[in-house]
Design a protein around this motif. Sequence first.
Motif, PDB file in Angstrom:
ATOM      1  N   ALA A 109      60.188 -11.753-125.258  1.00 38.27           N
ATOM      2  CA  ALA A 109      58.957 -11.355-125.946  1.00 38.27           C
ATOM      3  C   ALA A 109      59.089 -11.709-127.427  1.00 38.27           C
ATOM      4  CB  ALA A 109      58.705  -9.868-125.778  1.00 38.27           C
ATOM      5  N   LEU A 110      58.303 -12.666-127.874  1.00 40.98           N
ATOM      6  CA  LEU A 110      58.392 -13.140-129.248  1.00 40.98           C
ATOM      7  C   LEU A 110      57.476 -12.351-130.170  1.00 40.98           C
ATOM      8  CD1 LEU A 110      58.408 -16.975-128.574  1.00 40.98           C
ATOM      9  CD2 LEU A 110      60.353 -15.487-129.050  1.00 40.98           C
ATOM     10  N   PRO A 111      57.871 -12.153-131.416  1.00 36.67           N
ATOM     11  CA  PRO A 111      57.005 -11.462-132.373  1.00 36.67           C
ATOM     12  C   PRO A 111      55.660 -12.178-132.497  1.00 36.67           C
ATOM     13  CG  PRO A 111      59.200 -11.652-133.252  1.00 36.67           C
ATOM     14  CD  PRO A 111      59.168 -12.471-131.997  1.00 36.67           C
ATOM     15  N   GLY A 112      54.614 -11.377-132.529  1.00 36.95           N
ATOM     16  CA  GLY A 112      53.265 -11.925-132.626  1.00 36.95           C
ATOM     17  C   GLY A 112      52.580 -12.049-131.279  1.00 36.95           C
ATOM     18  N   ALA A 113      53.324 -11.928-130.179  1.00 35.39           N
ATOM     19  CA  ALA A 113      52.724 -12.038-128.843  1.00 35.39           C
ATOM     20  C   ALA A 113      51.861 -10.809-128.558  1.00 35.39           C
ATOM     21  CB  ALA A 113      53.820 -12.169-127.785  1.00 35.39           C
ATOM     22  N   ARG A 114      50.770 -11.044-127.868  1.00 33.58           N
ATOM     23  CA  ARG A 114      49.895  -9.941-127.474  1.00 33.58           C
ATOM     24  C   ARG A 114      50.445  -9.291-126.211  1.00 33.58           C
ATOM     25  NH1 ARG A 114      44.815 -10.681-125.990  1.00 33.58           N
ATOM     26  NH2 ARG A 114      45.354 -12.578-124.879  1.00 33.58           N
ATOM     27  N   VAL A 115      50.366  -7.962-126.148  1.00 29.37           N
ATOM     28  CA  VAL A 115      50.806  -7.225-124.968  1.00 29.37           C
ATOM     29  C   VAL A 115      49.725  -6.221-124.580  1.00 29.37           C
ATOM     30  CG1 VAL A 115      53.277  -7.445-125.429  1.00 29.37           C
ATOM     31  CG2 VAL A 115      52.044  -5.503-126.351  1.00 29.37           C
ATOM     32  N   ARG A 116      49.751  -5.828-123.319  1.00 26.40           N
ATOM     33  CA  ARG A 116      48.888  -4.754-122.844  1.00 26.40           C
ATOM     34  C   ARG A 116      49.814  -3.653-122.364  1.00 26.40           C
ATOM     35  NH1 ARG A 116      43.180  -4.780-120.590  1.00 26.40           N
ATOM     36  NH2 ARG A 116      43.211  -6.038-122.442  1.00 26.40           N
ATOM     37  N   LEU A 117      49.595  -2.445-122.884  1.00 27.50           N
ATOM     38  CA  LEU A 117      50.419  -1.296-122.534  1.00 27.50           C
ATOM     39  C   LEU A 117      49.609  -0.379-121.634  1.00 27.50           C
ATOM     40  CD1 LEU A 117      51.772  -0.638-126.127  1.00 27.50           C
ATOM     41  CD2 LEU A 117      52.886  -1.916-124.308  1.00 27.50           C
ATOM     42  N   ILE A 118      50.212  -0.016-120.496  1.00 30.32           N
ATOM     43  CA  ILE A 118      49.523   0.810-119.514  1.00 30.32           C
ATOM     44  C   ILE A 118      50.379   2.030-119.230  1.00 30.32           C
ATOM     45  CG2 ILE A 118      48.602   0.894-117.163  1.00 30.32           C
ATOM     46  CD1 ILE A 118      48.327  -2.206-117.399  1.00 30.32           C
ATOM     47  N   GLY A 119      49.795   3.194-119.380  1.00 29.55           N
ATOM     48  CA  GLY A 119      50.484   4.442-119.067  1.00 29.55           C
ATOM     49  C   GLY A 119      50.215   4.830-117.628  1.00 29.55           C
ATOM     50  N   THR A 120      51.254   5.209-116.904  1.00 28.63           N
ATOM     51  CA  THR A 120      51.068   5.581-115.499  1.00 28.63           C
ATOM     52  C   THR A 120      50.921   7.089-115.310  1.00 28.63           C
ATOM     53  OG1 THR A 120      53.462   5.594-115.162  1.00 28.63           O
ATOM     54  CG2 THR A 120      52.290   3.555-114.650  1.00 28.63           C
ATOM     55  N   GLU A 121      51.642   7.884-116.093  1.00 27.06           N
ATOM     56  CA  GLU A 121      51.551   9.341-115.950  1.00 27.06           C
ATOM     57  C   GLU A 121      50.365   9.875-116.748  1.00 27.06           C
ATOM     58  OE1 GLU A 121      54.430  12.978-117.042  1.00 27.06           O
ATOM     59  OE2 GLU A 121      55.277  11.424-115.743  1.00 27.06           O
ATOM     60  N   ILE A 122      50.317   9.525-118.021  1.00 28.80           N
ATOM     61  CA  ILE A 122      49.148   9.817-118.860  1.00 28.80           C
ATOM     62  C   ILE A 122      48.337   8.521-118.852  1.00 28.80           C
ATOM     63  CG2 ILE A 122      48.348  10.456-121.151  1.00 28.80           C
ATOM     64  CD1 ILE A 122      51.182  11.543-121.692  1.00 28.80           C
ATOM     65  N   PRO A 123      47.200   8.489-118.166  1.00 25.28           N
ATOM     66  CA  PRO A 123      46.494   7.211-118.020  1.00 25.28           C
ATOM     67  C   PRO A 123      45.926   6.704-119.346  1.00 25.28           C
ATOM     68  CG  PRO A 123      45.394   8.962-116.772  1.00 25.28           C
ATOM     69  CD  PRO A 123      46.559   9.575-117.449  1.00 25.28           C
ATOM     70  N   PHE A 124      46.336   5.509-119.715  1.00 21.21           N
ATOM     71  CA  PHE A 124      45.756   4.797-120.853  1.00 21.21           C
ATOM     72  C   PHE A 124      45.993   3.318-120.660  1.00 21.21           C
ATOM     73  CE2 PHE A 124      50.069   5.783-122.289  1.00 21.21           C
ATOM     74  CZ  PHE A 124      50.509   4.556-122.748  1.00 21.21           C
ATOM     75  N   ASP A 125      45.217   2.530-121.383  1.00 26.56           N
ATOM     76  CA  ASP A 125      45.311   1.071-121.335  1.00 26.56           C
ATOM     77  C   ASP A 125      44.962   0.585-122.735  1.00 26.56           C
ATOM     78  OD1 ASP A 125      45.123  -1.623-120.852  1.00 26.56           O
ATOM     79  OD2 ASP A 125      43.505  -1.486-119.395  1.00 26.56           O
ATOM     80  N   VAL A 126      45.933  -0.025-123.429  1.00 23.61           N
ATOM     81  CA  VAL A 126      45.705  -0.415-124.811  1.00 23.61           C
ATOM     82  C   VAL A 126      46.396  -1.751-125.091  1.00 23.61           C
ATOM     83  CG1 VAL A 126      47.705   0.847-125.707  1.00 23.61           C
ATOM     84  CG2 VAL A 126      45.778   0.403-127.214  1.00 23.61           C
ATOM     85  N   ASP A 127      45.800  -2.526-125.982  1.00 18.79           N
ATOM     86  CA  ASP A 127      46.414  -3.788-126.416  1.00 18.79           C
ATOM     87  C   ASP A 127      47.322  -3.525-127.604  1.00 18.79           C
ATOM     88  OD1 ASP A 127      45.166  -5.357-124.517  1.00 18.79           O
ATOM     89  OD2 ASP A 127      43.415  -5.722-125.777  1.00 18.79           O
ATOM     90  N   GLY A 128      48.385  -4.314-127.715  1.00 12.88           N
ATOM     91  CA  GLY A 128      49.317  -4.202-128.829  1.00 12.88           C
ATOM     92  C   GLY A 128      49.837  -5.570-129.232  1.00 12.88           C
ATOM     93  N   VAL A 129      50.671  -5.580-130.258  1.00 11.58           N
ATOM     94  CA  VAL A 129      51.264  -6.813-130.771  1.00 11.58           C
ATOM     95  C   VAL A 129      52.767  -6.600-130.876  1.00 11.58           C
ATOM     96  CG1 VAL A 129      51.352  -8.419-132.711  1.00 11.58           C
ATOM     97  CG2 VAL A 129      49.186  -7.356-132.093  1.00 11.58           C
ATOM     98  N   VAL A 130      53.550  -7.558-130.360  1.00  9.54           N
ATOM     99  CA  VAL A 130      55.004  -7.461-130.446  1.00  9.54           C
ATOM    100  C   VAL A 130      55.425  -7.667-131.897  1.00  9.54           C
ATOM    101  CG1 VAL A 130      57.206  -8.479-129.733  1.00  9.54           C
ATOM    102  CG2 VAL A 130      55.340  -8.287-128.094  1.00  9.54           C
ATOM    103  N   VAL A 131      56.167  -6.702-132.429  1.00 10.65           N
ATOM    104  CA  VAL A 131      56.685  -6.803-133.796  1.00 10.65           C
ATOM    105  C   VAL A 131      58.082  -7.400-133.761  1.00 10.65           C
ATOM    106  CG1 VAL A 131      57.335  -5.507-135.850  1.00 10.65           C
ATOM    107  CG2 VAL A 131      55.297  -4.865-134.567  1.00 10.65           C
ATOM    108  N   SER A 132      58.911  -6.922-132.868  1.00  8.32           N
ATOM    109  CA  SER A 132      60.244  -7.506-132.683  1.00  8.32           C
ATOM    110  C   SER A 132      60.555  -7.518-131.194  1.00  8.32           C
ATOM    111  CB  SER A 132      61.304  -6.723-133.458  1.00  8.32           C
ATOM    112  OG  SER A 132      61.405  -5.417-132.983  1.00  8.32           O
ATOM    113  N   GLY A 133      61.097  -8.646-130.751  1.00 15.10           N
ATOM    114  CA  GLY A 133      61.413  -8.816-129.337  1.00 15.10           C
ATOM    115  C   GLY A 133      62.563  -7.930-128.920  1.00 15.10           C
ATOM    116  N   GLY A 134      62.747  -7.827-127.628  1.00 18.88           N
ATOM    117  CA  GLY A 134      63.814  -7.001-127.094  1.00 18.88           C
ATOM    118  C   GLY A 134      65.188  -7.539-127.429  1.00 18.88           C
ATOM    119  N   THR A 135      66.104  -6.643-127.658  1.00 14.79           N
ATOM    120  CA  THR A 135      67.498  -7.023-127.886  1.00 14.79           C
ATOM    121  C   THR A 135      68.331  -6.359-126.819  1.00 14.79           C
ATOM    122  OG1 THR A 135      67.832  -5.160-129.368  1.00 14.79           O
ATOM    123  CG2 THR A 135      67.235  -7.252-130.376  1.00 14.79           C
TER     124      THR A 135
END
Length: 172
Positions: A109-135
């Motif tokens: 996941a590169l910085p600047g990439a768009r992501v969609r975050l989905i909550g399964t227990e507390i239902p939500f669906d929101v767009d986000g932006v990767v700030v720093s990739g996984g290490t």
Amino acid sequence: MFWLTRPPYLRWAAAAAIVVFALAWDLHGNVEAPYPFASKAIGSGTAITDELVEWRSVPVGVMAMPDLSSPVASRDISAGEPIVPSAVSGETLIPDGWWSVSVALPASALPGARVRLIGTEIPFDVDGVVVSGGTNDLLSFSESGTVAVPPEIAAEVAVAARDGTLIVLIAP
């Protein structure tokens, strides 16, 4: 009768011309210009400020100069590494007013990439932006990165990330 032959004037002239050219080339020297290097390790998504940059002389044409107007590191930059255009993003990755939340992200996941975050227990669906990739830290069991989200949903995203009930979709 070899003493009556003409001396090799053309060979002497050619040799003298080569010596003069080599001397001129050597005296010309290399033209150098200042180039940015990382004075400290810079994490992905970090704004590159003056205290993080060390200027060193490098021969002109060896490396391309990055755009340093409001630069943000698009990947991790080690201390002493040259700051090249591919390591710099021109825009700030976190939109104004948004919060950054630590979530499980793959290293791809590169910085600047768009992501969609989905909550399964507390239902939500929101767009986000990767700030720093996984290490992939050797002392942890998961890869963690940082995602910027709107402030009205940041708490729910943080809770879902902590509880392991967050699904992260990465845009291609």
